[in-house]
Enzyme design. Structure first.
Site, PDB file in Angstrom:
ATOM      1  N   PRO A  11       3.175  -0.107  -4.384  1.00 25.42           N
ATOM      2  CA  PRO A  11       2.791  -1.150  -3.354  1.00 25.42           C
ATOM      3  C   PRO A  11       2.757  -2.633  -3.962  1.00 25.42           C
ATOM      4  O   PRO A  11       2.581  -2.791  -5.037  1.00 25.42           O
ATOM      5  CB  PRO A  11       1.096  -0.404  -3.383  1.00 25.42           C
ATOM      6  CG  PRO A  11       1.047   0.079  -4.706  1.00 25.42           C
ATOM      7  CD  PRO A  11       2.122   0.611  -4.850  1.00 25.42           C
ATOM      8  N   GLU A  12       3.124  -3.413  -2.795  1.00 24.11           N
ATOM      9  CA  GLU A  12       3.079  -4.848  -3.142  1.00 24.11           C
ATOM     10  C   GLU A  12       1.931  -5.341  -2.793  1.00 24.11           C
ATOM     11  O   GLU A  12       1.093  -4.810  -2.241  1.00 24.11           O
ATOM     12  CB  GLU A  12       4.493  -5.287  -2.725  1.00 24.11           C
ATOM     13  CG  GLU A  12       5.612  -4.727  -3.592  1.00 24.11           C
ATOM     14  CD  GLU A  12       6.924  -5.667  -3.493  1.00 24.11           C
ATOM     15  OE1 GLU A  12       6.633  -6.825  -3.632  1.00 24.11           O
ATOM     16  OE2 GLU A  12       8.051  -5.382  -3.728  1.00 24.11           O
TER      17      GLU A  12
END
Ligand SMILES: [Zn+2]
Length: 276
Positions: A2-3
């Site tokens: 996840p960014e």
């Protein structure tokens, strides 16, 4: 992985699920997820109310009554899901916050890399990794003046400079490739050789890209929370990341893929200028 936009999506989706709920019991099925005093984590959280969920870069900040905050980093594959408290445990559920209303928030993490820490609200810069991070995109602190003066101090390549999080926090590999291509800056350009007007352009592109990514992920909240795969949506907007060997959408020449400090990097050798 996840960014920041995915973590923002998680934050937005968690708020309606948990805000106002009171923790009845905390269970650590895999205690290593919690850093610091684990007995204290379990005992102090009992009876606390969830007031809000904030975020800084990729850290979730679960705000609780009595001035407490759970700082949660999802790392590679961490995710939260809300269940009825008697629902069977998934084998990758590692932490459970059981609420007084019969529901429970479970933290699920196939790789077990995620971490949680209980701190006093307001001490996150002193007590967690947040202290090492730079400013966030779209924040009041992320000005042209700030970005130009910080990049002038860096003698390494721009790709690595943006990835190291100390100037700007929250840009991962995908977004760095996209924003450098859109700003026509070669990833191997030396940070302190990039002209001021290009830095200014890069700043605008970063802000726009992150805003768009958050908007697109916002539409796929449930997919993400139900947690079988990646947050959908935004990959359709990626123009260079994952497109090495294909045509550049601007000039039609072939996008190249190289490694920069070990990270796969796609760029257009025609459009992107190298400053060194
Ligand atoms: Zn091109």
């Amino acid at each position: 992985m996840p960014e920041m936009p995915e973590v923002e999506t998680v934050r937005r989706s968690l708020i309606p699920l948990v805000k106002g709920k009171i923790i009845k019991k905390v269970t650590l099925w895999y205690p290593n997820i919690v850093t610091g005093d684990r007995d204290k984590f379990v005992s102090e959280l009992k009876g606390k109310k969830i007031i809000d969920v904030d975020r800084y870069a990729k850290f979730l900040l679960i705000r609780l009554s009595d001035n407490l905050t759970i700082v949660s980093h999802l790392r590679m594959e961490g995710k939260y899901h809300l269940v009825l408290s008697d629902a069977p445990k998934d084998k990758h559920d590692h932490v459970e916050f059981e609420f007084t209303d019969g529901t429970a928030l479970r933290y699920n993490d196939v790789r077990k890399f995620g971490r949680m820490q209980l701190i006093d609200t307001g001490t996150e810069r002193q007590t967690t990794g947040i202290g090492k991070l730079g400013v966030e995109p779209n924040s009041a602190e992320f000005t042209d003046q700030y970005f130009i003066s910080e990049l002038k101090k860096k003698k390494k390549n721009i790709k690595n400079t943006l990835l190291d999080q100390t100037i700007i926090a929250g840009l991962g590999n995908i977004y760095v490739d996209e924003v450098l291509w859109k700003s026509k800056i070669h990833p191997l350009s030396i940070a302190n050789k990039i002209p001021d007007d290009k830095i200014s352009e890069l700043r605008k592109v970063i802000n726009k890209e992150i805003k768009l990514a958050i908007e697109k992920h916002g539409t796929t909240v449930h997919t993400y929370l139900d947690a079988n795969g990646e947050a959908g949506g935004f990959q359709n907007y990626l123009e260079v990341y994952g497109h090495g060997g294909e045509e550049c959408p601007v000039c039609g020449n072939t996008l190249e893929k190289i490694k920069v400090n070990g990270r796969g990097t796609v760029f257009c050798p025609t459009c992107q200028v190298i400053y060194k």
